[in-house]
Design an enzyme around this catalytic site. Structure first.
Site, PDB file in Angstrom:
ATOM      1  N   LYS A  81      -3.279  -9.879   1.040  1.00 51.22           N
ATOM      2  CA  LYS A  81      -2.794  -9.290   2.280  1.00 51.22           C
ATOM      3  C   LYS A  81      -3.928  -8.893   3.219  1.00 51.22           C
ATOM      4  CE  LYS A  81      -2.210  -4.457   0.983  1.00 51.22           C
ATOM      5  NZ  LYS A  81      -1.282  -3.321   0.997  1.00 51.22           N
ATOM      6  N   ASP A  82      -5.179  -8.897   2.712  1.00 46.43           N
ATOM      7  CA  ASP A  82      -6.337  -8.652   3.572  1.00 46.43           C
ATOM      8  C   ASP A  82      -6.845  -9.929   4.233  1.00 46.43           C
ATOM      9  OD1 ASP A  82      -6.308  -6.006   2.871  1.00 46.43           O
ATOM     10  OD2 ASP A  82      -7.973  -6.135   1.460  1.00 46.43           O
ATOM     11  N   ARG A 129       2.650  -0.412   9.060  1.00 41.62           N
ATOM     12  CA  ARG A 129       3.899  -0.890   8.470  1.00 41.62           C
ATOM     13  C   ARG A 129       4.544   0.209   7.643  1.00 41.62           C
ATOM     14  NH1 ARG A 129       5.015  -2.223   3.410  1.00 41.62           N
ATOM     15  NH2 ARG A 129       2.801  -2.042   2.915  1.00 41.62           N
ATOM     16  N   ARG A 130       3.771   0.822   6.758  1.00 39.18           N
ATOM     17  CA  ARG A 130       4.324   1.891   5.931  1.00 39.18           C
ATOM     18  C   ARG A 130       4.776   3.074   6.779  1.00 39.18           C
ATOM     19  NH1 ARG A 130      -0.371   1.073   1.409  1.00 39.18           N
ATOM     20  NH2 ARG A 130       0.665  -0.621   0.267  1.00 39.18           N
ATOM     21  N   ARG A 147      -7.571   7.229   5.188  1.00 39.03           N
ATOM     22  CA  ARG A 147      -8.315   6.122   4.611  1.00 39.03           C
ATOM     23  C   ARG A 147      -8.905   6.583   3.296  1.00 39.03           C
ATOM     24  NH1 ARG A 147     -12.687   2.639   7.534  1.00 39.03           N
ATOM     25  NH2 ARG A 147     -12.561   1.712   5.459  1.00 39.03           N
ATOM     26  N   ARG A 153      -7.061   8.976  -2.080  1.00 40.55           N
ATOM     27  CA  ARG A 153      -5.723   9.178  -1.504  1.00 40.55           C
ATOM     28  C   ARG A 153      -4.852  10.051  -2.401  1.00 40.55           C
ATOM     29  NH1 ARG A 153      -4.262   3.995   2.157  1.00 40.55           N
ATOM     30  NH2 ARG A 153      -6.386   3.417   2.697  1.00 40.55           N
ATOM     31  N   CYS A 240      -3.892  -7.720  11.895  1.00 42.23           N
ATOM     32  CA  CYS A 240      -3.978  -7.095  10.574  1.00 42.23           C
ATOM     33  C   CYS A 240      -3.304  -5.740  10.512  1.00 42.23           C
ATOM     34  CB  CYS A 240      -5.432  -6.981  10.155  1.00 42.23           C
ATOM     35  SG  CYS A 240      -6.120  -8.533   9.579  1.00 42.23           S
TER      36      CYS A 240
END
Length: 332
Positions: A81-82, A129-130, A147, A153, A240
């Protein structure tokens, strides 16, 4: 392949990246190859500014691609996904191995689920998106941009700075942190990023020996699924950081896109009978065209592989079908 050649596998230095790369290396070693890991520092690893300011998750890919083109490494492992949807000249996607769990997961204090969180709870994510999906499900939440790696996190939650964070289940699984998860989200409702949970192994397009080795660890059914997901993104010309989710399950391709007014728009199409990768791309492009006909269009420069914050605007006249990729997260 010659047993005297040692394959140099390029990897980022983070714990998750080296874990993913070691997993790929072990697959290759099981097939008789000799592999050594070569650590590569990327701009995204050393610059702590928000990803939207420094070029999106493409900053995690470019240094590895440069190392491949310079013949400093023979192959490189990325979280799929990156990876920008546009191919890099001289490089090819040599393998997409078996996919880890593609779902998003909640890590919340007190073992709570999303529904259990109190009104106004602070939930952290670095992904537009989240963020869009959280606000669609719980508009009362205070979504905080963060980040950092997985430990950082989760640390925000254990330290009481946040009530919860949303992370990729795949990254938590690969790091042995699934015990921290308090809820796994249904991918048909909380739609993952295109390619989430999958790894991409790139190599030079002219390196026949490496391509032959990588063919043995390629999973065609995963390639087919991620081809559909990533084509949605490419055809929407999303960058992205675009708020686009796309997930091809065994039966259905689900897509969720946030429109220019902040409304989450969903589409679903049958996927079980899609026979191959080209057909999967066709289906992804068809869903994107349907969205574009409803005047949903990501506002971005499609030429870059790591675009910053993206919104959706009305642009009914220009509907080309090329572009980059998903949302910035630490992990696949």
């Amino acid at each position: 392949m010659s047993q005297t050649r040692v394959l140099r596998l390029g990897t980022r230095r983070s714990a998750l990246a080296t874990t993913q790369s070691t997993w790929v290396a072990d697959l290759l070693r099981a097939n008789g190859s000799k592999v050594e890991l070569v650590e590569v520092t990327t701009h995204g690893d050393v610059n702590r500014a928000p990803l939207a300011q420094i070029g999106g998750t493409g900053v995690f890919v470019s240094a590895l691609r440069d190392a491949l083109l310079a013949d400093a490494v023979d192959l490189a492992v990325h979280s799929l996904k990156d990876l920008p949807t546009a191919a890099a000249d001289g490089l090819v996607l040599g393998a997409v191995p078996e996919r880890e769990d593609p779902r998003d997961a909640l890590v919340a204090s007190g073992g709570r689920t999303l529904a259990d969180l109190p009104a106004g709870a602070r939930v952290g994510t670095g992904s537009p998106r989240r963020t869009a999906l959280l606000r669609a499900l719980r508009p009362d939440l205070d979504v905080v941009a963060i980040r950092g790696n997985v430990d950082t996190r989760i640390g925000f939650v254990t330290a009481g700075e946040l009530d919860a964070v949303v992370l990729a289940a795949s990254g938590l699984a690969r790091l042995g942190r699934l015990g921290d998860v308090t809820e796994f989200f249904d991918p048909t409702e909380y739609v993952p990023a295109p390619g989430q949970g999958a790894l991409a192994v790139e190599c030079r397009s002219g390196d026949a020996e490496v391509l032959q080795v990588l063919a043995a660890i390629d999973a065609p059914h995963v390639r087919r699924a991620v081809a559909a997901e990533r084509q949605v993104l490419a055809s929407l010309e999303a960058g992205c950081s675009a708020p686009v989710g796309a997930h091809a399950g065994e039966e259905t391709l689900h897509v969720a896109v946030e429109d220019h007014a902040g409304v989450l728009v969903r589409r679903a199409r049958p996927f079980a009978t899609v026979p191959d990768e080209p057909s999967a791309r066709t289906l992804g492009a068809e869903i994107a065209r349907d969205l574009l006909q409803h005047e949903l269009r990501p506002h971005t420069s499609a030429a870059r592989g790591g675009d910053p914050e993206v919104t959706l605007e009305n642009h009914p006249q220009d509907r080309s079908d090329d572009g980059p990729r998903p949302d910035p997260e630490s992990g696949s």
